[in-house]
Scaffold this active site. Structure first.
Site, mmCIF file in Angstrom:
data_model
loop_
_atom_site.group_PDB
_atom_site.id
_atom_site.type_symbol
_atom_site.label_atom_id
_atom_site.label_comp_id
_atom_site.label_asym_id
_atom_site.label_seq_id
_atom_site.Cartn_x
_atom_site.Cartn_y
_atom_site.Cartn_z
ATOM 1 N N CYS A 1 0.841 -1.196 0.000
ATOM 2 C CA CYS A 1 0.000 0.000 0.000
ATOM 3 C C CYS A 1 0.886 1.261 0.000
ATOM 4 C CB CYS A 1 -0.936 -0.067 1.199
ATOM 5 S SG CYS A 1 -2.370 0.999 1.136
HETATM 6 C C1 LIG Z 1 -5.161 4.604 0.071
HETATM 7 O O1 LIG Z 1 -5.075 5.959 -0.301
HETATM 8 C C2 LIG Z 1 -6.263 6.714 -0.103
HETATM 9 C C3 LIG Z 1 -6.034 8.098 -0.675
HETATM 10 O O2 LIG Z 1 -4.978 8.749 -0.008
HETATM 11 C C4 LIG Z 1 -6.649 6.722 1.344
HETATM 12 O O3 LIG Z 1 -7.885 7.395 1.519
HETATM 13 C C5 LIG Z 1 -6.795 5.301 1.821
HETATM 14 O O4 LIG Z 1 -7.074 5.267 3.194
HETATM 15 C C6 LIG Z 1 -5.530 4.525 1.535
HETATM 16 N N1 LIG Z 1 -5.763 3.174 1.936
HETATM 17 C C7 LIG Z 1 -5.138 2.664 2.967
HETATM 18 C C8 LIG Z 1 -5.585 1.315 3.367
HETATM 19 O O5 LIG Z 1 -4.223 3.183 3.535
#
Ligand SMILES: *[C@@H]1O[C@H](CO)[C@@H](O)[C@H](O)[C@H]1NC(C)=O
Length: 223
Positions: A119
């Site tokens: 991620c």
């Molecule tokens: C992935 O990125 C998005 C946009 O910044 C964010 O809202 C989301 O929480 C992120 N996912 C994780 C699991 O960190």
């Protein structure tokens, strides 16, 4: 002689637990307390490989993740003097870990055999400069903002990928959250060979997707 791979799991406030717990569930089969039971029915020679995990944070206080119970780290970044073999960097919604975390990654990177990110963990790594000139991927819903923030760093961000590995097989970056399981599957095949890799995946009934078998790049309109 059994080779033990020491894994540093980099924790920080608002970490996403599945980012590291998924890979640990799979790789942890090779840890001393699991391997005998898990690999009992497996034919052929098992690799003389043991995996141990250490959970690090900037203090020894409980870490509050995005979901799930608090986590108790066992070592601070500053107190970590030994060299780890594998550095596992999970992500989170707004990755801004205390400085001790990226500093630890920078210190450890040259001597580490592997660096795994899941991620937005790849954004933490990117900011250290360690991804410059390399191919990588990241959380698809954060893809454009990650690209924008790191545009001066010469990183080739790959949108359609569950995971990406550098040519020297040292740096493995996974896409969003659950893609960490696919990354761990690919990494495991690299580590122990596909035959034992299948056996270990079957133990936790994990079906993995191929590296480029990714529907989320299109969903997020990145391709
Ligand atoms: C992935 O990125 C998005 C946009 O910044 C964010 O809202 C989301 O929480 C992120 N996912 C994780 C699991 O960190």
């Amino acid at each position: 002689m059994t080779q033990t791979l020491q894994v540093a799991v980099c924790l920080f406030p608002r970490v996403t637990v599945t980012d590291y717990q998924g890979p640990i569930e799979l790789l942890g089969i090779l840890s001393a307390k699991n391997r005998e039971r898990a690999l009992a029915g497996v034919s052929g020679t098992l690799p003389d490989l043991n995996i141990e995990f250490t959970y690090l944070s900037h203090t020894l206080d409980p870490v509050e993740p995005t979901a799930g119970p608090t986590l108790l780290p066992s070592l601070t970044y500053d107190d970590a003097k030994e060299q780890f073999d594998i550095i596992l960097v999970p992500g989170g919604p707004s990755v801004n870990p205390p400085r001790a975390c990226p500093e630890f990654i920078e210190r450890q990177a040259p001597g580490a055999k592997y660096i795994l990110t899941v991620c937005t963990g790849s954004l933490i790594l990117a900011r250290t400069g360690l991804l410059s000139g390399k191919r990588a991927t990241t959380n698809k819903s954060a893809f454009r903002s990650v690209q924008e923030e790191t545009k001066h760093l010469g990183i080739t961000w790959v949108p359609k990928a569950r995971w990406v590995v550098t040519e020297d097989k040292k740096i493995w970056t996974g896409s969003g959250v659950s893609a960490g399981m696919d990354l761990a599957g690919g990494f495991l095949d690299h580590l122990v060979g596909p035959e034992l890799g299948v056996a270990m995946r079957s133990f936790i009934e994990l079906s993995v997707r191929a590296q480029d078998e990714d529907e989320f790049a299109a969903y997020h309109k990145l391709v």
